[in-house]
Structure formats: structure tokens, C-alpha cells
Write a protein that holds these residues in place. Structure first.
Motif, PDB file in Angstrom:
ATOM      1  N   ALA A  78      30.016  30.125  65.046  1.00  0.00           N
ATOM      2  CA  ALA A  78      29.964  30.770  66.788  1.00  0.00           C
ATOM      3  C   ALA A  78      29.557  31.315  67.382  1.00  0.00           C
ATOM      4  CB  ALA A  78      31.001  29.440  67.117  1.00  0.00           C
ATOM      5  N   ALA A  79      28.521  31.594  67.978  1.00  0.00           N
ATOM      6  CA  ALA A  79      28.672  32.644  68.466  1.00  0.00           C
ATOM      7  C   ALA A  79      29.535  33.223  69.270  1.00  0.00           C
ATOM      8  CB  ALA A  79      27.105  32.781  69.126  1.00  0.00           C
ATOM      9  N   VAL A  80      29.982  35.168  69.409  1.00  0.00           N
ATOM     10  CA  VAL A  80      31.000  34.991  69.998  1.00  0.00           C
ATOM     11  C   VAL A  80      30.828  36.801  70.892  1.00  0.00           C
ATOM     12  CG1 VAL A  80      33.266  35.527  69.728  1.00  0.00           C
ATOM     13  CG2 VAL A  80      33.031  34.183  68.189  1.00  0.00           C
ATOM     14  N   ALA A  81      31.779  36.552  71.382  1.00  0.00           N
ATOM     15  CA  ALA A  81      30.720  37.819  71.883  1.00  0.00           C
ATOM     16  C   ALA A  81      32.175  37.834  73.189  1.00  0.00           C
ATOM     17  CB  ALA A  81      29.415  37.680  73.550  1.00  0.00           C
ATOM     18  N   LEU A  82      32.943  39.233  73.249  1.00  0.00           N
ATOM     19  CA  LEU A  82      33.687  40.393  73.362  1.00  0.00           C
ATOM     20  C   LEU A  82      34.015  40.540  74.706  1.00  0.00           C
ATOM     21  CD1 LEU A  82      36.254  39.815  72.711  1.00  0.00           C
ATOM     22  CD2 LEU A  82      36.355  41.798  71.562  1.00  0.00           C
ATOM     23  N   LEU A  83      33.947  40.214  76.011  1.00  0.00           N
ATOM     24  CA  LEU A  83      33.429  41.575  77.321  1.00  0.00           C
ATOM     25  C   LEU A  83      35.299  42.050  77.781  1.00  0.00           C
ATOM     26  CD1 LEU A  83      31.488  38.599  78.956  1.00  0.00           C
ATOM     27  CD2 LEU A  83      30.493  39.867  77.476  1.00  0.00           C
ATOM     28  N   HIS A  84      34.583  43.067  78.254  1.00  0.00           N
ATOM     29  CA  HIS A  84      35.708  44.200  78.580  1.00  0.00           C
ATOM     30  C   HIS A  84      35.336  44.496  79.855  1.00  0.00           C
ATOM     31  CE1 HIS A  84      38.192  48.053  78.874  1.00  0.00           C
ATOM     32  NE2 HIS A  84      38.528  47.475  78.224  1.00  0.00           N
ATOM     33  N   GLY A  85      36.888  44.388  81.272  1.00  0.00           N
ATOM     34  CA  GLY A  85      37.018  45.221  82.211  1.00  0.00           C
ATOM     35  C   GLY A  85      36.195  44.257  83.138  1.00  0.00           C
ATOM     36  N   PRO A  86      37.205  44.806  84.297  1.00  0.00           N
ATOM     37  CA  PRO A  86      36.304  43.752  85.849  1.00  0.00           C
ATOM     38  C   PRO A  86      35.253  43.675  85.178  1.00  0.00           C
ATOM     39  CG  PRO A  86      36.789  45.878  86.645  1.00  0.00           C
ATOM     40  CD  PRO A  86      37.562  46.039  85.146  1.00  0.00           C
ATOM     41  N   ASP A  87      33.597  44.431  85.084  1.00  0.00           N
ATOM     42  CA  ASP A  87      32.511  44.312  85.505  1.00  0.00           C
ATOM     43  C   ASP A  87      32.218  43.733  83.629  1.00  0.00           C
ATOM     44  OD1 ASP A  87      32.729  46.334  83.679  1.00  0.00           O
ATOM     45  OD2 ASP A  87      31.438  47.845  84.344  1.00  0.00           O
ATOM     46  N   HIS A  88      33.083  42.756  82.906  1.00  0.00           N
ATOM     47  CA  HIS A  88      32.545  42.561  81.554  1.00  0.00           C
ATOM     48  C   HIS A  88      31.553  43.458  80.878  1.00  0.00           C
ATOM     49  CE1 HIS A  88      34.847  39.125  84.342  1.00  0.00           C
ATOM     50  NE2 HIS A  88      33.549  39.137  84.994  1.00  0.00           N
ATOM     51  N   ARG A  89      31.853  44.517  80.693  1.00  0.00           N
ATOM     52  CA  ARG A  89      31.439  45.050  79.950  1.00  0.00           C
ATOM     53  C   ARG A  89      31.112  44.653  78.422  1.00  0.00           C
ATOM     54  NH1 ARG A  89      33.513  49.936  79.392  1.00  0.00           N
ATOM     55  NH2 ARG A  89      35.280  49.743  80.591  1.00  0.00           N
ATOM     56  N   VAL A  90      29.566  44.499  77.118  1.00  0.00           N
ATOM     57  CA  VAL A  90      29.948  43.714  76.612  1.00  0.00           C
ATOM     58  C   VAL A  90      30.621  44.954  75.458  1.00  0.00           C
ATOM     59  CG1 VAL A  90      28.556  43.361  74.760  1.00  0.00           C
ATOM     60  CG2 VAL A  90      28.039  43.059  76.628  1.00  0.00           C
ATOM     61  N   ALA A  91      31.888  44.342  74.883  1.00  0.00           N
ATOM     62  CA  ALA A  91      32.345  45.268  73.344  1.00  0.00           C
ATOM     63  C   ALA A  91      31.746  45.125  71.742  1.00  0.00           C
ATOM     64  CB  ALA A  91      34.230  45.014  73.180  1.00  0.00           C
ATOM     65  N   TYR A  92      32.140  43.716  72.083  1.00  0.00           N
ATOM     66  CA  TYR A  92      31.488  42.857  70.443  1.00  0.00           C
ATOM     67  C   TYR A  92      30.144  42.058  70.503  1.00  0.00           C
ATOM     68  CZ  TYR A  92      31.682  40.880  65.935  1.00  0.00           C
ATOM     69  OH  TYR A  92      31.650  40.357  64.864  1.00  0.00           O
ATOM     70  N   VAL A  93      29.056  41.923  69.976  1.00  0.00           N
ATOM     71  CA  VAL A  93      28.969  40.512  69.823  1.00  0.00           C
ATOM     72  C   VAL A  93      28.560  40.039  68.245  1.00  0.00           C
ATOM     73  CG1 VAL A  93      27.656  40.199  71.837  1.00  0.00           C
ATOM     74  CG2 VAL A  93      26.731  41.369  69.917  1.00  0.00           C
ATOM     75  N   ASN A  94      29.263  39.377  67.209  1.00  0.00           N
ATOM     76  CA  ASN A  94      28.482  39.260  66.050  1.00  0.00           C
ATOM     77  C   ASN A  94      27.904  38.733  65.295  1.00  0.00           C
ATOM     78  OD1 ASN A  94      28.564  36.476  66.934  1.00  0.00           O
ATOM     79  ND2 ASN A  94      30.744  35.507  66.015  1.00  0.00           N
ATOM     80  N   GLU A  95      27.663  38.329  64.286  1.00  0.00           N
ATOM     81  CA  GLU A  95      26.490  38.246  64.004  1.00  0.00           C
ATOM     82  C   GLU A  95      25.722  36.753  64.328  1.00  0.00           C
ATOM     83  OE1 GLU A  95      24.190  37.803  59.646  1.00  0.00           O
ATOM     84  OE2 GLU A  95      26.076  38.621  60.030  1.00  0.00           O
ATOM     85  N   ALA A  96      25.783  35.339  64.521  1.00  0.00           N
ATOM     86  CA  ALA A  96      25.891  34.472  64.545  1.00  0.00           C
ATOM     87  C   ALA A  96      25.520  34.915  65.905  1.00  0.00           C
ATOM     88  CB  ALA A  96      27.144  33.067  64.506  1.00  0.00           C
TER      89      ALA A  96
END
Length: 583
Positions: A78-96
Motif C-alpha cells: 500500500a502507498a505510505v507517506a510519513l509526515l513530520h512536524g506541525p506543518d506536515h513536512r514529507v519525511a518519507y514516501v515508499n515505492e508504492a
């Protein structure tokens, strides 16, 4: 006891086994001895497997503790995105995720880097998830690319992002400690966005909804086409009807109604409900409605019509049960004669607002068989309003149906205006909306009280005939005087006198006393009716040239707009004809 099997569980055995692994391998002689012992245990003809050809043990996979979070998330389908901090900065998105939506830059706020989250209505949830620490889910939302996703946003505990780790190499240790302490005091966490592709499921659900919608539209179209497209409006009554199918989540039912003019000013009123849903219920309803119209043309008493319908319903479909009420209004009597097959009672509201409820007789629903139906009566005087309805109007799951009927009676007592206005008010008062879960059919019948100029267009006159050779001249003279007083044109007056003479002569020849001649005029027609004590109904036939009789009904059929006959409750018959008045 086999100590070899259990020794691994004894204290110290693991250390001894490790010590043996550090020692030199088994001497060759002992190894050869072990091989010989193994060969001795083989079946006859079997060859020993050389040590260098024995299958190698499978390589163990990596343990969960050996995998990083990035490796675990990267292996998810499944598609996964990891967001960081109060402004939801992109920390990581997986290959899916990149496969589904394309590459996404790190360190950029999700509102800028992940436009698909806005399409999926996820962006407003990120602050809620981060603030409340509670997961949120958005089910089956569609993106501009056509895919459908179910997205779950889960809070993640504070961690050091990749950017922060990269900056650690360029800053002094004391500042690192201060920044780490500052980050911990802020408690910056993140949100894990998990998007499951449910496109196939959503498309299958949409196909199912489309199929159900088309099925329902077909049933509604069939139902409406089988209902009267335009209600007949009798001279003495004002009638309106409303049919509303159940909400979009409910399959259409078999509610129906009809208005049938019987001639001589009489009108049949019908309403019914076929149990069940869908096209089948609508089809059964159409067959019953057609049958009612056919039986009504026979001008039978209401209970006989219901009796015939009962047998027909069993033949159409024994599994389909239907309720029905059939009522006949005769303006000369000022009442409704009705018979009911398991249907809800007729309500009649007098001019002063008093509501009467039709009592028994009420038999079981159509199709049950084994019941002898009877007719009842309820007054319908001038100025009153009658309501016939199906259970969808008054039945609620939270209350007894008698309470619904009582609510309808209260709404009817205060409903004024035209029949259509009364229909609409009853629908609103009973809380029937477009989302109502059952079909509703309502038939409102008003017997208006006429005064002034309008009242002058409605007259009745009657003459009792004792029989004998003087009956026909008396009837002719009576008809001439009445029609002259009603100011009919000479041609219409002469036709009316001729019709009255022929009907009386036919009754004298084929009927028995008591006999009665009735004349009635409305704003649309002249009605002439003769009753007698014999129940033998006349029929139209072609008289031979040499016949001295048999031409009376033929003359009536030739000069009148319509004619007919029926049996009367007292055991006699009535023969009538109508003349349409010039507009």
C-alpha cells in the motif's frame, strides 16, 4: 528419557554446545564410522548420499529486529507517506506511493508536495490526528486519476527526521544537545498516511449501485405507467391522488389506486397495496388493477368484486399477498358502499371537521382464500371529504399503526382546500419525505356542497309507477314536465322523453313492481333510470323484422350517449341511460 532431545532445555547446555562448536571437527575415522552406520540403516538397494551432494539448509530470512522502519514501510504493497512536524513536512514516501502518485520531494509541506491528499480530503485531518493523537480514516475517495483509496492517518511518536540527522554533522555538540532538548520539549511528532487502493472494490460497488438504480427506475417506470395517467373526474365528486415511491435505498412496492365511472352518476374508488418489492410487485399490481376495472364494468356490489379479486390473486401468484378496498359512491344515496380485503379503514371528514372511521366489514388480504366478504356503508354527505390510503402513509416502526391512523385523522380534520391541497397537506403532516422508506398512495375524494348558481345545475326528480297500461303515459308526461322545467333544448328534451318511455315500457314487459322512474341532471349530463323488482338484466339484441318486441334497448343504445344495467341490493335491477349536455 531421551536426554539428547531435552538437553537443550537444561541449564548450561547452551554454553556446552557453543564450546563444542569452537573445537575442531570430528576426526575422519569417526566420520567414516558415522557414514557406515548411516548406510547400514538404508533399505536394500538404496545408495548413500555423498556428503558434498546433500541439500543445503534454507537460508533464514532477516529477523524483524534487523529491519529498519524504512525497509518495513518500503515492502508494504500500500502507498505510505510519513509526515513530520506541525506543518506536515514529507519525511518519507515508499515505492508504492511513488508508483501510485509519482515521486515526491522530502522536507516539503504536504499541502505543497502531496496534492493527492487534498483530492482525498485528507489534509484537514492531519492537524486533528496530530493534535488529538487519534487515528482518522477516510473511506473510498476518488482521485483525479480515477483511482479510489481508503486512507488512514495514524499519529506517530516524535523522532529525528532525516534533515535533522544531516544537520547534526555540521553543528557543535553543545548546540546539538540544546536543539535536541528543544525538539523534545516541543514534542514534534508526525502522521503516518496509509492509502489502500480500493479501486476494484469501488468500481464493483458502483456497478452494483448502478444496476440497482436501473432496476428501481424500471420498477418505478412500470409502476407509474400502470397507474392512471389522468384521474376520471365524476360530476358529483372532486378527486385527487398522490403516489410517492420509497426513498432511493428502498425498492419500489405495489401501491395503486383507481377511479372508475360506472354510469348513472355512480363512481367506483379503489386503492390497494401488493406486498413485496420490485418489478414483480408492480406487475402483480398492474394485473389486479386491470381486473378491478373489468369487474367494475359488470357493476357488481363491492363485496362481489373483492371476492372475484381474491380468487384471481391466488391464480396470479400465491406468494404475493395484496390488500385492497373497493368503494362505490351513489349521489342519490349520499354514501360510500365499500368492501375491504385487509386494508386500512376509509376516513371521512364532515364539513365541521368531525372525522369518521369506516368500521368493519374487513376481510383478510387478497389471495388468502376461504373468506366470504361483505359490504359496509359510510356516509359521504355534501361538504365531506373521504381519504383512502396505503400503509406507507401511517405505518412507522416506532409506533402502533393505530396511532398513525389517529394522526392521519387529526391532520384530515384541519385540512381544507382542493383535493390536491388536502393530499399535499396530509403527506407533509405525516412526515413523508423523499427519503421515506415505503411507498405511499393517497386518494382524496370530496363531495362538494353546492350553493347558488352552481346548485341550479344539479337536480333530481323521481316518480313511483304502479304498473298497468297507464304507467307509460304517466312516465312520458312526467319526463316532459321535468325536462321542460330544467330548460333543456327541445331536441334533448324529446330524446329524454323517448328514452324514459322506452325504459318504462321495457320494465313493464319484463320486470315486476315496484317500479320507479328517476331523472337526474348534472352540469355535464342528463341521467334517466328505471328500477323494478326483477333481477333479470336486459341485453341488447338485433330484433328480426317480424318481431313485435325486442327493440327497446336497441333504441336506447342508438339515441343515448351510454346505457347500462345493474342488480340492486333489494333483489331487483336498475336500467339507465345518459345524454351528454351541450357545452
Amino acid at each position: 528419557m531421551n536426554f539428547t532431545r531435552w538437553s537443550a532445555r537444561l541449564p548450561g547446555t547452551q554454553r556446552r554446545a557453543a564450546a563444542r562448536d569452537d573445537r575442531s571437527p570430528v576426526p575422519a575415522a569417526r566420520a567414516e564410522y558415522a557414514q557406515a552406520q548411516a548406510a547400514a540403516t538404508l533399505p536394500d538397494g538404496a545408495l548413500p548420499v555423498p556428503p558434498d551432494t546433500a541439500p543445503a539448509p534454507a537460508a533464514p530470512g532477516p529477523a524483524l529486529d534487523d529491519l529498519s522502519a524504512r525497509e518495513i514501510l518500503g515492502r508494504l504493497p500500500a502507498a505510505v507517506a510519513l509526515l513530520h512536524g506541525p506543518d506536515h513536512r514529507v519525511a518519507y514516501v515508499n515505492e508504492a506511493y511513488e508508483t501510485a502518485f509519482g515521486p515526491r520531494p522530502s522536507g516539503v509541506p504536504a499541502a505543497e508536495a502531496l496534492p493527492e491528499l487534498a483530492e482525498l480530503s485528507v489534509l484537514p485531518l492531519l492537524d486533528q490526528v496530530l493534535r488529538s493523537g487519534t487515528a482518522r480514516t477516510v473511506k473510498s475517495r476518488r482521485t483525479a486519476g480515477g483511482g479510489s483509496y481508503t486512507v488512514t492517518c495514524t499519529p506517530v511518536a516524535p523522532w529525528t527526521s532525516a534533515e535533522d540527522k544531516a544537520d547534526e554533522q555540521d553543528r557543535p555538540n553543545e548546540k546539538d544537545k540544546d536543539r535536541d532538548r528543544d525538539r523534545e520539549s516541543r514534542g514534534e511528532g508526525g502522521v503516518l498516511v496509509y492509502a489502500a487502493d480500493v479501486t476494484d472494490h469501488a468500481e464493483a460497488a458502483e456497478r452494483l449501485r448502478t444496476s440497482e438504480r436501473r432496476h428501481r427506475e424500471t420498477a418505478v417506470t412500470l409502476q407509474r405507467s400502470l397507474l392512471p395517467q389522468e384521474l376520471e373526474q365524476p360530476d358529483d365528486l372532486r378527486i385527487a391522488a398522490t403516489y410517492q415511491p420509497g426513498g432511493t435505498d428502498a425498492a419500489v412496492g405495489g401501491d395503486w389506486y383507481d377511479v372508475i365511472t360506472l354510469g348513472a352518476g355512480r363512481t367506483a374508488l379503489v386503492i390497494g397495496d401488493v406486498m413485496g418489492r420490485g418489478v414483480r410487485a408492480a406487475a402483480v399490481m398492474g394485473q389486479l388493477r386491470t381486473a378491478v376495472r373489468a369487474y367494475a364494468r359488470l357493476d357488481l356490489p363491492p363485496h362481489e368484486v373483492i371476492q372475484l379479486l381474491d380468487g384471481l390473486a391466488s391464480e396470479i401468484d400465491a406468494s404475493q399477498i395484496a390488500t385492497c378496498v373497493y368503494a362505490v359512491h351513489d349521489p342519490n344515496e349520499g354514501q360510500l358502499v365499500y368492501a375491504s380485503a385487509g386494508h386500512l379503514p376509509i376516513l371521512v371528514c364532515d364539513e365541521d371537521g368531525t372525522v369518521h372511521r369506516a368500521a368493519d366489514p374487513t376481510g383478510p388480504p387478497l389471495g388468502t382464500g376461504g373468506w366470504v366478504h361483505t359490504s359496509g356503508t359510510i356516509a359521504l354527505p355534501p361538504g365531506s371529504t373521504a381519504v383512502l390510503y396505503t400503509d406507507g402513509l401511517v405505518e412507522r416502526r416506532s409506533e402502533d399503526i393505530d396511532e398513525g391512523v389517529a394522526s392521519l385523522a387529526r391532520a384530515l380534520s384541519g385540512a381544507k382546500g382542493s383535493p390536491q391541497v388536502v393530499c399535499d397537506r396530509l403527506i407533509r403532516s405525516l412526515g413523508v419525505t423523499a427519503e421515506h422508506d415505503d411507498d405511499v398512495a393517497v386518494l382524496v375524494v370530496q363531495h362538494p356542497a353546492r350553493t347558488g348558481t352552481n346548485a341550479e345545475l344539479f337536480h333530481n326528480a323521481a316518480l313511483d309507477l304502479l304498473g298497468g297500461i297507464e304507467a307509460t303515459p304517466r312516465a312520458r308526461a312526467f319526463a316532459t314536465g321535468v325536462l321542460t322545467s330544467w330548460r333543456f333544448p327541445v331536441e334533448l328534451r324529446d330524446l329524454g322523453v323517448l328514452a324514459a318511455s322506452e325504459l318504462v315500457a321495457n320494465s313493464l314487459q319484463h320486470g315486476t313492481p315496484p317500479m320507479r322512474l328517476g331523472l337526474r341532471r348534472t352540469d355535464r349530463r342528463l341521467i334517466i333510470e328505471v328500477t323494478d323488482g326483477d333481477d333479470h338484466l336486459p341485453r341488447r339484441r338485433q330484433a328480426e323484422p317480424a318481431d313485435e318486441a325486442g327493440r327497446g334497448i336497441e333504441i336506447i343504445a342508438s339515441i343515448a350517449t351510454s346505457w347500462g344495467s345493474r342488480r340492486t341490493p333489494g333483489g331487483g335491477k336498475a336500467v339507465w341511460c345518459e345524454f351528454a349536455l351541450p357545452r
